[in-house]
Design a protein around this motif. Sequence first.
Motif, PDB file in Angstrom:
ATOM      1  N   ALA A  42       6.138  -4.724 -12.692  1.00  0.00           N
ATOM      2  CA  ALA A  42       4.835  -5.377 -12.572  1.00  0.00           C
ATOM      3  C   ALA A  42       3.725  -4.404 -12.935  1.00  0.00           C
ATOM      4  N   PHE A  43       2.662  -4.963 -13.468  1.00  0.00           N
ATOM      5  CA  PHE A  43       1.461  -4.213 -13.817  1.00  0.00           C
ATOM      6  C   PHE A  43       0.279  -4.938 -13.184  1.00  0.00           C
ATOM      7  N   VAL A  44      -0.507  -4.210 -12.395  1.00  0.00           N
ATOM      8  CA  VAL A  44      -1.701  -4.805 -11.781  1.00  0.00           C
ATOM      9  C   VAL A  44      -2.886  -3.881 -12.021  1.00  0.00           C
ATOM     10  N   ASN A  45      -4.069  -4.472 -12.180  1.00  0.00           N
ATOM     11  CA  ASN A  45      -5.250  -3.668 -12.465  1.00  0.00           C
ATOM     12  C   ASN A  45      -6.486  -4.188 -11.734  1.00  0.00           C
ATOM     13  N   PHE A  46      -6.267  -4.891 -10.616  1.00  0.00           N
ATOM     14  CA  PHE A  46      -7.415  -5.355  -9.846  1.00  0.00           C
ATOM     15  C   PHE A  46      -7.890  -4.244  -8.899  1.00  0.00           C
ATOM     16  N   GLY A  47      -9.118  -4.369  -8.415  1.00  0.00           N
ATOM     17  CA  GLY A  47      -9.697  -3.334  -7.570  1.00  0.00           C
ATOM     18  C   GLY A  47      -9.692  -3.714  -6.106  1.00  0.00           C
ATOM     19  N   ALA A  48      -9.091  -2.877  -5.269  1.00  0.00           N
ATOM     20  CA  ALA A  48      -9.046  -3.145  -3.829  1.00  0.00           C
ATOM     21  C   ALA A  48      -8.913  -1.837  -3.066  1.00  0.00           C
ATOM     22  N   ASP A  49      -9.362  -1.847  -1.817  1.00  0.00           N
ATOM     23  CA  ASP A  49      -9.260  -0.685  -0.935  1.00  0.00           C
ATOM     24  C   ASP A  49      -9.014  -1.160   0.487  1.00  0.00           C
ATOM     25  N   VAL A  50      -8.341  -0.336   1.281  1.00  0.00           N
ATOM     26  CA  VAL A  50      -8.261  -0.568   2.725  1.00  0.00           C
ATOM     27  C   VAL A  50      -9.496   0.083   3.347  1.00  0.00           C
ATOM     28  N   LEU A  51     -10.306  -0.704   4.058  1.00  0.00           N
ATOM     29  CA  LEU A  51     -11.516  -0.175   4.677  1.00  0.00           C
ATOM     30  C   LEU A  51     -11.253   0.377   6.072  1.00  0.00           C
ATOM     31  N   GLU A  52     -10.390  -0.324   6.797  1.00  0.00           N
ATOM     32  CA  GLU A  52     -10.017   0.074   8.156  1.00  0.00           C
ATOM     33  C   GLU A  52      -8.780  -0.730   8.517  1.00  0.00           C
ATOM     34  N   PRO A  53      -8.100  -0.415   9.623  1.00  0.00           N
ATOM     35  CA  PRO A  53      -6.913  -1.180   9.980  1.00  0.00           C
ATOM     36  C   PRO A  53      -7.206  -2.682  10.038  1.00  0.00           C
ATOM     37  N   GLY A  54      -6.413  -3.447   9.295  1.00  0.00           N
ATOM     38  CA  GLY A  54      -6.553  -4.890   9.289  1.00  0.00           C
ATOM     39  C   GLY A  54      -7.607  -5.438   8.354  1.00  0.00           C
ATOM     40  N   VAL A  55      -8.295  -4.556   7.594  1.00  0.00           N
ATOM     41  CA  VAL A  55      -9.385  -5.006   6.725  1.00  0.00           C
ATOM     42  C   VAL A  55      -9.212  -4.428   5.324  1.00  0.00           C
TER      43      VAL A  55
END
Length: 336
Positions: free
Chosen positions: A126-139
């Motif tokens: 698989a190849f993915v290029n979307f932008g995401a981050d973990v901000l805090e536990p559960g978020v």
Amino acid sequence: MTGRLPVVIWGAGAMGGTIGAHLVRADREVLFVDRDEEHVEAMRRQGLLVTGPIRELAVPVRACPPTEMEGTFRTVLLCVKAHHTTEAILDVAPHLAEDGAVVSIQNGLNELDILQHVGEERTIGAFVNFGADVLEPGVVHYGGRGAVVVGELSGSSTPRLVELVRLLQLFEPRAKPTGNIFGYLWGKLAYAAQLFATALTNEPIADVLARAEYRTLHVALAREVLAVADAEGITPEPFDGFDPDAFTPRSPQSAALASLEALVEFNRRSAKTHSGIWRDLAVRHRRTEVDAQLGPVVRIGERHGVPTPLTRRLIELVHQVENGESPQDLSTLDGL
């Protein structure tokens, strides 16, 4: 492929959390597995929250650490950092059905490691290029859409691949299959080299890619990685403004600069201004994926007699920042 069993999201971080939350939103049964017990407890207590400009979600989820896993499953989306692949796949293997598959929702060439443990017939790229981050536990913050592509390692079209695409389209409607998954993975590695370079600084991705004094460097990094891909017999694929054909030695500099400008525009559209690499260095203060992602480029280059001095130096500089020996600053990028 998915049957009536839950889809397992192994690694409920930026990528896994974002995809998984959308699957739950679409009424698919999902089990989230993560070794971060604080993250697991937060998901159990409040559900999984996805924030950002694209969509706000709050979904109740089933979540557990690997030590509490029971049963076997047919679809496992492996979403851990590249350098945790071996550890994770050893935990996954006992829970993978004989007719199941692990889908590598990761950066790098991790499929080559995964297949060593579960076999090629139970590995999907698989190849993915979307932008995401973990901000805090559960978020999780979902900052920008990007390409989502999946493919059998053999390049063949199969019923399970069709079903997997339909599953991922519940998250990204433009998700698609490919008969050349390694072409996408190598293209992403060339782009990743540029991202690792931007992460040596505190500047946003788009700003570093846009600076005229670093344009030659970004072009040279991509060309070096793609020269190794060429030696491997790989035909890289384009995505989200990255045009591999523009970074071949035969292409004019103007073509490479046009691709860089397209990457600048792609990144300016995202609310995720900095890479996950930058976040590992600046926020989480932990080791990056540099050895797991770019290390294979160097080793494969050695096997083919293709020199990779810029990639080697980039790896060294990332480690210097990790170790506190160099600042996360444009002056460090100047060392490349």
